[in-house]
Design an enzyme around this catalytic site. Structure first.
Site, short mmCIF file in Angstrom:
data_model
loop_
_atom_site.label_atom_id
_atom_site.label_comp_id
_atom_site.label_asym_id
_atom_site.label_seq_id
_atom_site.Cartn_x
_atom_site.Cartn_y
_atom_site.Cartn_z
CD GLN A 20 -2.92 -1.05 2.22
OE1 GLN A 20 -2.66 -1.92 3.22
NE2 GLN A 20 -4.01 -0.45 2.41
CG HIS A 121 -0.97 -5.97 5.41
ND1 HIS A 121 -1.05 -5.55 6.30
CD2 HIS A 121 -2.11 -5.81 4.57
CE1 HIS A 121 -2.16 -4.63 6.46
NE2 HIS A 121 -2.97 -4.96 5.46
CG ASN A 165 -3.41 -7.29 8.01
OD1 ASN A 165 -3.71 -6.61 8.99
ND2 ASN A 165 -4.19 -7.44 6.85
CD GLU A 166 -7.87 -7.09 8.32
OE1 GLU A 166 -8.25 -7.04 7.06
OE2 GLU A 166 -8.17 -6.06 9.25
CE1 TYR A 296 -9.39 -1.46 10.06
CE2 TYR A 296 -9.75 0.73 9.75
CZ TYR A 296 -9.05 -0.40 9.77
OH TYR A 296 -7.68 -0.37 9.40
CD GLU A 352 -5.06 -2.69 9.81
OE1 GLU A 352 -6.19 -2.38 9.28
OE2 GLU A 352 -4.20 -3.42 9.12
CD1 TRP A 398 -5.99 2.15 7.48
CD2 TRP A 398 -4.37 0.92 8.00
NE1 TRP A 398 -5.21 1.68 6.16
CE2 TRP A 398 -4.49 0.88 6.45
CE3 TRP A 398 -3.16 -0.26 8.30
CZ2 TRP A 398 -3.45 0.55 5.46
CZ3 TRP A 398 -2.19 -0.75 7.42
CH2 TRP A 398 -2.35 -0.50 6.11
CD GLU A 405 -8.42 0.73 1.89
OE1 GLU A 405 -7.56 1.11 2.67
OE2 GLU A 405 -9.18 -0.30 2.26
CD1 TRP A 406 -6.63 -2.85 1.10
CD2 TRP A 406 -5.10 -3.93 -0.24
NE1 TRP A 406 -5.45 -3.42 1.90
CE2 TRP A 406 -4.53 -4.10 1.12
CE3 TRP A 406 -4.46 -4.45 -1.23
CZ2 TRP A 406 -3.10 -4.31 1.42
CZ3 TRP A 406 -2.92 -4.96 -0.96
CH2 TRP A 406 -2.63 -4.76 0.31
C1 LIG Z 1 -13.40 -4.04 7.89
O1 LIG Z 1 -12.03 -3.50 7.85
C2 LIG Z 1 -11.09 -4.44 7.76
O2 LIG Z 1 -10.75 -4.96 9.27
C3 LIG Z 1 -9.81 -3.68 7.32
C4 LIG Z 1 -9.65 -2.54 7.13
N1 LIG Z 1 -8.24 -2.05 6.77
C5 LIG Z 1 -7.75 -3.44 6.51
N2 LIG Z 1 -8.36 -4.48 7.32
C6 LIG Z 1 -6.61 -3.73 6.00
O3 LIG Z 1 -5.55 -4.50 6.95
C7 LIG Z 1 -5.74 -2.54 5.56
O4 LIG Z 1 -4.62 -2.93 4.50
C8 LIG Z 1 -6.80 -1.75 5.01
O5 LIG Z 1 -6.32 -0.59 4.24
C9 LIG Z 1 -7.66 -1.30 6.20
C10 LIG Z 1 -8.75 0.00 5.59
O6 LIG Z 1 -9.74 -0.64 4.77
#
Ligand SMILES: CO[C@H](O)c1c[n+]2c([nH]1)[C@H](O)[C@@H](O)[C@H](O)[C@H]2CO
Length: 446
Positions: A20, A121, A165-166, A296, A352, A398, A405-406
């Site tokens: 990113q 990530h 990450n996620e 978030y 984040e 974050w 942003e993807w």
């Molecule tokens: C529901 O949101 C997610 O948990 C999430 C939000 N985000 C993320 N995961 C990612 O880890 C980041 O790379 C994104 O840039 C960032 C903002 O969109």
């Protein structure tokens, strides 16, 4: 006004990710990643934008670390681009890639900023994707080789390590719904990819512990507190299902050595069976030192039998939303922290939390009051969670700077630093000065 003061060593940071912000997508020996490939695919990204240059952090890291120090960050979470180290995913090492991260880490340490490294990530080496990517169980082994090398190089310099990450987002947006790299659309495959991601996590944790390094290692999971639309039996069950699928699917195997039963039964009912070796769960559940959560927004769910998979639908919440369309619901952060700490009794980092807004640069300033409010309200909930017993160790906004942003490209700005992509000029937003004060005072006005 009451001052809410955090524990003495509470870690105030910001977060970014390699694809990113770095740019230099094919420079100095770096190999292609799945996100290079995906973002070069016409139609995949907003206005066909990509991360070829991004924030040019690969060349501007010294300036960026200076800005982190100006804000007074105690820690900085960033990810290492696997293909910048191993261009083909394994085997040949790229010394210029290793050197970049060595220089970045040393710059951070010079400024007394703790590096918090995410090993992965989402930017998988394309060469491994060509061999099946996360659908190929061997990728877990290749990940542990990569992780072992990174630990060998930086293990004694870096106190905080995050394996993945996620995994939920990588597995389901990347392998089930096609919105992220590698753009596949196969639900069963997504569960297989998710399992191999967890196996990779466990193997990396074992490698770290066997290396005897003196830092801490964990994983980052995306979580959203879940609430019922009504208190009907059906909606309450929908909460259980949604929580199990989106929040706990990647946590329960680590702490309980198995996937959430409620989802497993749904999979069986939909004839999705998996023969994951039981011994995998001994690896996946290798003890970790902390749980990282990305928060978030929340989810409100209601029973919906037309959804043949989870049997639920999401209901829009009534509160204001950010530019991502996500409802602003700070109490959800408090609730999810209480729930996770109650269930797993493990130290937690908020790895984040932040908001996208349509920031405008005017007269050299960015008055992002809405982001300041968003951050203030969530920092307050973090304080209340600590007050009520949660072992919360740190908070990472974050993001440090606006970035790619993807699938949304550069259309969403999350940074506390504004990036003018035409000139690559960085301008601290008002939220950066707000955060500087929070860090100086180690707290916030209630
Ligand atoms: C529901 O949101 C997610 O948990 C999430 C939000 N985000 C993320 N995961 C990612 O880890 C980041 O790379 C994104 O840039 C960032 C903002 O969109």
């Amino acid at each position: 006004m009451v001052k809410l003061v955090f524990p003495k060593d509470f870690l105030w940071g910001t977060a970014t990710a390699s694809y990113q912000i770095e740019g230099a997508w094919n420079e100095d020996g770096k190999g292609e990643s799945t996100w290079d490939r995906f973002s070069h695919t016409p139609g995949a990204i907003y206005q066909n934008q990509n991360g070829d240059v991004a924030c040019d952090h690969y060349h501007r890291y010294e300036e960026d670390v200076k800005l982190m120090a100006e804000i007074g960050l105690k820690a900085y979470r960033f990810s290492i681009s696997w293909p910048r180290i191993f261009p083909e995913g394994r085997g040949k090492i790229n010394p210029k890639g290793v050197s970049f991260y060595e220089r970045l880490i040393n710059k951070l340490l010079e400024k007394n900023i703790k590096p918090a490294i995410t090993l992965y990530h989402w930017d998988l080496p394309q060469a491994l994707e060509d061999k099946g990517g996360w659908l190929n169980r061997d990728t877990a082994k290749y990940f542990s080789e990569y992780a072992s090398f990174i630990f060998y190089k930086f293990g004694d310099m870096v106190p905080i390590w995050i394996t993945l990450n996620e995994p939920f987002v990588n597995a389901f947006l990347g392998y089930a719904w096609g919105w992220h790299a590698p753009g596949k659309k196969d639900l069963k495959g997504a569960f297989v990819a998710g399992h191999n991601l967890l196996l990779a996590h466990g193997l990396a944790v074992q490698a770290y512990k066997e290396g005897g390094y003196n830092g801490n290692i964990g994983i980052t999971i995306n979580v959203a507190a879940v609430y019922p639309y009504t208190n009907s039996e059906e909606d309450l069950r929908a909460v259980q299902v949604q929580d199990a699928f989106e929040n706990r699917w990647f946590i329960e195997p680590i702490f309980r050595k198995k996937y959430p039963e409620v989802i497993w039964k749904i999979l069986e009912k939909n004839y999705l069976s998996f023969d994951f070796p039981i011994s995998d769960f001994d690896i996946i559940s290798s003890p970790i030192d902390f749980l990282g959560i990305n928060y978030y927004t929340r989810n409100i769910v209601a029973h919906d039998e037309s959804n043949k998979f989870l049997g639920l639908k999401r209901i829009e919440g009534p509160n204001e939303r950010t530019e991502m369309g996500w409802e602003i619901y700070p109490d959800g952060l408090y609730d999810i922290l209480i729930q996770l700490y109650r269930d797993y009794k493990i130290p937690i980092y908020i790895t984040e939390n932040g908001a996208a807004y349509n920031d405008k640069l005017e007269n050299g300033k960015v008055e992002d009051n809405k982001r300041i409010e968003y951050l203030r309200e969530h920092i307050k909930r973090a304080y209340f969670a600590i007050r009520d017993g949660v072992d919360l160790r740190g908070y990472f906004i974050w993001s440090l700077m606006d970035n790619f942003e993807w699938a949304h490209g550069y259309s969403k700005r999350f940074g506390i630093i504004y990036v003018d992509y035409d000139t690559q000029k960085r301008i601290l937003k008002d939220s950066a000065y707000f955060y500087k004060k929070v860090i100086e005072e180690n707290g916030i006005e209630e």
